[in-house]
Design a protein around this motif. Structure first.
Motif, PDB file in Angstrom:
ATOM      1  N   UNK A 217       0.829  -1.200   0.000  1.00  0.00           N
ATOM      2  CA  UNK A 217       0.000   0.000   0.000  1.00  0.00           C
ATOM      3  C   UNK A 217       0.866   1.254   0.000  1.00  0.00           C
ATOM      4  N   UNK A 218       0.379   2.268  -0.728  1.00  0.00           N
ATOM      5  CA  UNK A 218       1.038   3.575  -0.773  1.00  0.00           C
ATOM      6  C   UNK A 218      -0.018   4.664  -0.579  1.00  0.00           C
ATOM      7  N   UNK A 219       0.447   5.803  -0.106  1.00  0.00           N
ATOM      8  CA  UNK A 219      -0.405   6.988  -0.016  1.00  0.00           C
ATOM      9  C   UNK A 219      -0.101   7.858  -1.231  1.00  0.00           C
ATOM     10  N   UNK A 220      -1.122   8.156  -2.019  1.00  0.00           N
ATOM     11  CA  UNK A 220      -0.951   8.998  -3.199  1.00  0.00           C
ATOM     12  C   UNK A 220      -1.533  10.382  -2.917  1.00  0.00           C
ATOM     13  N   UNK A 221      -0.731  11.421  -3.137  1.00  0.00           N
ATOM     14  CA  UNK A 221      -1.179  12.791  -2.868  1.00  0.00           C
ATOM     15  C   UNK A 221      -0.832  13.692  -4.043  1.00  0.00           C
TER      16      UNK A 221
ATOM     17  N   UNK B 125       2.785  12.506  -5.536  1.00  0.00           N
ATOM     18  CA  UNK B 125       3.712  11.923  -4.557  1.00  0.00           C
ATOM     19  C   UNK B 125       3.154  10.593  -4.076  1.00  0.00           C
ATOM     20  N   UNK B 126       3.979   9.563  -4.185  1.00  0.00           N
ATOM     21  CA  UNK B 126       3.632   8.265  -3.628  1.00  0.00           C
ATOM     22  C   UNK B 126       4.519   8.020  -2.419  1.00  0.00           C
ATOM     23  N   UNK B 127       3.881   7.775  -1.278  1.00  0.00           N
ATOM     24  CA  UNK B 127       4.624   7.545  -0.041  1.00  0.00           C
ATOM     25  C   UNK B 127       4.298   6.175   0.518  1.00  0.00           C
ATOM     26  N   UNK B 128       5.263   5.579   1.143  1.00  0.00           N
ATOM     27  CA  UNK B 128       5.060   4.326   1.863  1.00  0.00           C
ATOM     28  C   UNK B 128       3.921   4.500   2.866  1.00  0.00           C
ATOM     29  N   UNK B 129       3.011   3.569   2.906  1.00  0.00           N
ATOM     30  CA  UNK B 129       1.921   3.613   3.880  1.00  0.00           C
ATOM     31  C   UNK B 129       2.422   3.063   5.211  1.00  0.00           C
ATOM     32  N   UNK B 130       2.351   3.894   6.233  1.00  0.00           N
ATOM     33  CA  UNK B 130       2.775   3.491   7.574  1.00  0.00           C
ATOM     34  C   UNK B 130       1.549   3.024   8.335  1.00  0.00           C
ATOM     35  N   UNK B 131       1.501   1.737   8.598  1.00  0.00           N
ATOM     36  CA  UNK B 131       0.357   1.186   9.333  1.00  0.00           C
ATOM     37  C   UNK B 131       0.687   1.195  10.820  1.00  0.00           C
ATOM     38  N   UNK B 132      -0.080   1.938  11.557  1.00  0.00           N
ATOM     39  CA  UNK B 132       0.160   2.058  12.986  1.00  0.00           C
ATOM     40  C   UNK B 132      -0.968   2.845  13.626  1.00  0.00           C
ATOM     41  N   UNK B 133      -0.664   3.498  14.739  1.00  0.00           N
ATOM     42  CA  UNK B 133      -1.687   4.261  15.452  1.00  0.00           C
ATOM     43  C   UNK B 133      -1.375   5.745  15.405  1.00  0.00           C
ATOM     44  N   UNK B 134      -2.418   6.524  15.152  1.00  0.00           N
ATOM     45  CA  UNK B 134      -2.278   7.977  15.171  1.00  0.00           C
ATOM     46  C   UNK B 134      -2.143   8.452  16.617  1.00  0.00           C
ATOM     47  N   UNK B 135      -1.635   9.679  16.748  1.00  0.00           N
ATOM     48  CA  UNK B 135      -1.530  10.266  18.088  1.00  0.00           C
ATOM     49  C   UNK B 135      -2.876  10.288  18.791  1.00  0.00           C
ATOM     50  N   UNK B 136      -3.929  10.559  18.031  1.00  0.00           N
ATOM     51  CA  UNK B 136      -5.272  10.661  18.614  1.00  0.00           C
ATOM     52  C   UNK B 136      -5.758   9.338  19.194  1.00  0.00           C
TER      53      UNK B 136
END
Length: 513
Positions: free
Chosen positions: A11-15, A55-66
């Motif tokens: 998975x990637x984040x596309x922006x 921009x394609x960025x590596x998708x970081x799977x984890x927990x948000x600060x919230x």
């Protein structure tokens, strides 16, 4: 949006950002972070079928600060603090995200996953305006302010932590990060922001090593940077000089200094022959002072007003100091200034009547909740003097040492009390927290015994070079004939010299290494 690589399933984040320029700047910020060793997703830039950057960025799977508990979030903030200075230098106000969604924690590592609020652009893509993005990283202070969102992470940082972090930035990584910015103008801005951050850390470290409290060093450097950001330093004269006449100067020391010979020492002119450049208001024909362009003191007063301070406090001090260095207002300032040091004020300084009297005077001035405004105003004024002396090439300054050579007279009885005799060198004695000195032509005020010493520029509290309040003209202290500098000279050795040797000793002290 999320996209999946059909070949690998990754998975990637596309922006695309709010504009081509916005997404390109975000990618540059990511690269700068990566070069500085800050955890960010790996990314690459592409061009879509319409010619727009993507921009394609590596998708970081984890927990948000919230999604973290309060204690977990506190631990993450402590981790983020290790790279605070990079957040500030790239101007990433929105590092946390309005919904605490710009940082994702994976395997205990906090990743800054959305850096679209860095450099020239705000988080939603609007360009920053005015001084919101320039060569001065004021975010070193605003992002530590609990009033702002980033303060959730950074308000607990000490100033010493910030100084140490800046001082430890690796030169090779900084150079690599700067080189990643393709636009020459933006590259120069980022380079200057690193330089200004290092300058700020250098000043802060210098103050703390000289027994100024950490909180004071924090405020002083904030105003030093703020004054530069306001353009005040850019307007300061680059050089002012005097032109002493060839006469026996020792006949001028008695205080009768309104002669052309005396003025040749005390009146400083810029490279165009203008007396005191723009440090004093010059009246305009038919309009006097009221309609004249503002002096640098006017600019400083405006800076203070815009930032919740009031120049009336330094102005009142200058007027009082010019009349009597132990006046009600002057002694109050001495008490305040001594309180900004880590040393024992009773043991270190001479207090006239008593320390308690000076403290009582200070309390009367700052009653009804005015202490913070008074303190910040006087701190900003101190920072202004430092910037002036560091910027303007003046007589008697040794640039390598960042010191100015001054002379002060004492009474014979005082010198006897400390067991000092004419000819002593490298000696010290107890003096007030902020005492009067002559800069260029020594004059006898309270005594006939001459002491010469080299004072660090950051120990200068006030000078006669500028006016006491905006659009007033003239000197800030008593008269130009006193050519007065006010200095905090505790612990600095001086030479006790004969009258006939004063000017020569001043010159040799300036030239010595």
């Amino acid at each position: 949006m999320l996209v999946r690589d059909p070949a690998t399933g990754q998975l990637f984040v596309m922006k695309r950002g709010n504009s081509p320029e916005h997404i390109q700047e975000e990618a540059i910020a990511d690269s700068v972070y990566e070069a500085m060793g800050v955890p960010v997703p790996k990314h690459r830039m592409y061009v879509d079928d319409n010619g727009r950057p993507v921009k394609l960025s590596e998708y970081i799977e984890g927990r948000q600060l919230s999604e973290l508990s309060e204690s977990e979030r506190k631990e993450v903030y402590q981790q983020m603090q290790q790279h605070f200075t990079i957040d500030a230098i790239v101007g990433n106000w929105d590092v946390l995200g309005a919904g605490l969604d710009n940082v994702i924690v994976r395997d205990g590592i906090a990743y800054r996953v959305d850096n679209g609020g860095s450099m020239r652009f705000r988080a939603q893509g609007a360009e920053k305006v005015g001084d919101q993005w320039n060569e001065y990283p004021t975010e070193l202070y605003t992002m530590r302010d609990a009033k702002f969102l980033a303060g959730n992470a950074y308000s607990s940082m000490s100033f010493k932590d910030v100084v140490d972090q800046i001082r430890n930035l690796p030169d090779d990584r900084v150079a690599q990060a700067i080189a990643l910015v393709p636009d020459p103008q933006q590259r120069r801005i980022l380079e200057r922001r690193f330089e200004e951050a290092r300058r700020t850390a250098e000043i802060g470290e210098m103050l703390m090593k000289d027994s100024f409290k950490e909180a004071y060093a924090d405020d002083f450097t904030r105003h030093s940077l703020g004054i530069r950001n306001a353009g005040i330093v850019d307007k300061m004269p680059r050089q002012m000089s005097n032109n002493p006449v060839e006469v026996d100067p020792y006949n001028l020391f008695d205080g009768s200094l309104n002669t052309p010979e005396a003025k040749s020492y005390t009146i400083l002119k810029d490279e165009n022959g203008v007396e005191f450049d723009n440090l004093r208001t010059r009246p305009v024909p038919g309009g006097g002072y009221a309609n004249a362009p503002p002096s640098l003191i006017g600019n400083l007063a405006d800076y203070m007003k815009e930032n919740g301070m009031d120049f009336k406090f330094p102005s009142a001090y200058l007027s009082a100091q010019g009349c009597n260095s132990w006046s009600y207002t002057s002694s109050a300032m001495k008490a305040w200034l001594a309180g900004q040091r880590t040393i024992d004020p009773e043991e270190t300084f001479y207090w006239g009547t008593s320390l308690q009297t000076s403290l009582s005077n200070l309390q009367a001035i700052v009653q009804n909740g005015k202490y913070e405004r008074y303190s910040q105003s006087m701190t900003a004024f101190h920072a202004f003097n430092y910037e002036l002396l560091r910027t303007t090439d003046l007589p008697n300054i040794n640039r390598d040492r960042q010191e100015i050579v001054l002379v002060r007279t004492e009474s014979k009885s005082v010198m006897n009390m400390y067991g000092l005799i004419e000819g002593d060198r490298g000696v010290t004695m107890k003096r007030g927290a902020a005492e009067s000195y002559s800069g260029y032509l020594p004059i006898e005020i309270c005594g006939t015994e001459y002491t010469v010493q080299s004072v660090p520029l950051h120990r200068i509290i006030a000078t006669y070079l500028y006016e006491a309040k905006p659009r007033s003209g003239g000197t800030s202290l008593y008269t130009d004939r006193e050519n007065e500098f006010v200095a905090m000279a505790d612990g600095i050795p001086f030479d006790y010299v004969a009258k006939k040797d004063v000017l020569n000793r001043m010159r040799s002290m300036v030239e010595s290494n």
